[in-house]
Structure formats: C-alpha cells, structure tokens
Design a protein around this motif. Structure first.
Motif, PDB file in Angstrom:
ATOM      1  N   MET A   1       0.853  -1.129  -0.183  1.00 35.84           N
ATOM      2  CA  MET A   1       0.109   0.031  -0.004  1.00 35.84           C
ATOM      3  C   MET A   1       0.929   1.317   0.202  1.00 35.84           C
ATOM      4  O   MET A   1       0.476   2.157  -0.754  1.00 35.84           O
ATOM      5  CB  MET A   1      -0.883   0.033   1.350  1.00 35.84           C
TER       6      MET A   1
ATOM      7  N   LEU B   1      -5.151   3.256  -5.953  1.00 41.55           N
ATOM      8  CA  LEU B   1      -5.927   3.126  -4.654  1.00 41.55           C
ATOM      9  C   LEU B   1      -7.092   4.082  -4.346  1.00 41.55           C
ATOM     10  O   LEU B   1      -7.938   3.668  -3.355  1.00 41.55           O
ATOM     11  CB  LEU B   1      -4.909   2.952  -3.520  1.00 41.55           C
TER      12      LEU B   1
ATOM     13  N   PHE C   1     -10.750  -0.437  -2.889  1.00 38.35           N
ATOM     14  CA  PHE C   1      -9.709  -0.360  -1.805  1.00 38.35           C
ATOM     15  C   PHE C   1      -9.884  -0.431  -0.524  1.00 38.35           C
ATOM     16  O   PHE C   1      -9.644  -0.980   0.552  1.00 38.35           O
ATOM     17  CB  PHE C   1      -8.374   0.463  -2.268  1.00 38.35           C
TER      18      PHE C   1
END
Length: 143
Positions: free
Chosen positions: A67, A78, A84
C-alpha cells in the motif's frame, strides 16, 4: 513492487490456511468424547494458531508495504473507486475473525467454550466468504 505482492500473496495463503482449518479443529474438539483426543486437538490448535499469527502478521506487513508503494508511486490506483476501501474493511473483519479464533482457542483450552459444533461449522464459513469478496474486489475492481 512485484516482490512485495508475491510475498503478500504467499502469507495471505498461509494466514488463510489457519483461518480455514482452526475452526475445523474446534468442531472435532467439541465433538470428541475421549480426553486424550481432546488434548491432542488442543495441542494442534495452539500450534496452528501460532502459524496463523505469523501468516497474518506477515500478510499485513507486506500488504502495508505494498500500500505504501502504491501511495508513493501511483496513489490514484488506490483512491479511484471504492474497491480498496472496501477491501480494507474486509481485512479488518478478517482480523476480528482471527481474534475470535484466539478467544475460542483459549475457551476450549479452559473447557469454557459453549459453542455447538453446528455453530462452529457455520463460523468456519466466514473466511471463505471474505476471501471470495476480497479476491473479486482486487481482481475485478467493481467500484
């Protein structure tokens, strides 16, 4: 990034092995009538729980690293759509499930578990549902 992703997947598989099998051991424990068998199952539960802790911790660590990589190199991947955020919510539910496994392991070790084998069988299906949802979110990105 591909190395991070590979190790994340490896440890997710390790984590899920424990999430799938530990509740099955609980069912066997609750249904067992012989004290020796119950003791053997409880040793298996403790050992599998430790492996599950390791798999979960490393899956989360590599997931956070992944991430961070995406946020640094391509944040729009994202932040576009809600897939997400929903995945993160489902991961939080997995962590809560994992913590419930810890609690049930302790209860069984102390002979204080009041759950039936039927309840434990249904409880055993939770990670499968979460896994299906997470994989669809990651691969298909429907939102």
């Amino acid at each position: 990034m591909l190395w991070l992703k590979a190790f994340h997947i490896i440890f997710v598989v390790t984590w899920f092995a424990g999430l799938f099998y530990l509740p099955r051991l609980f069912v066997y424990d609750v249904e067992a009538s012989e004290p020796e068998l119950r003791q053997r199952l409880r040793i298996m539960q403790r050992r599998l729980l430790m492996i599950t802790h390791i798999g979960g911790a490393l899956a989360l660590a590599f997931g956070i690293a992944l991430m961070a990589w995406w946020m640094h190199n391509a944040p729009e991947a994202l932040t576009t759509g809600g897939w997400f955020h929903l995945k993160l919510l489902l991961v939080i539910l997995l962590i809560a499930y994992h913590l419930m496994l810890v609690r049930l392991t302790r209860q069984l070790a102390n002979d204080s578990c009041t759950r039936s084998s039927r309840w434990l069988r249904l409880f055993n299906e939770v990670p499968a549902v979460l896994l299906i949802a997470i994989v669809i979110l990651v691969v298909v990105k429907p939102f």
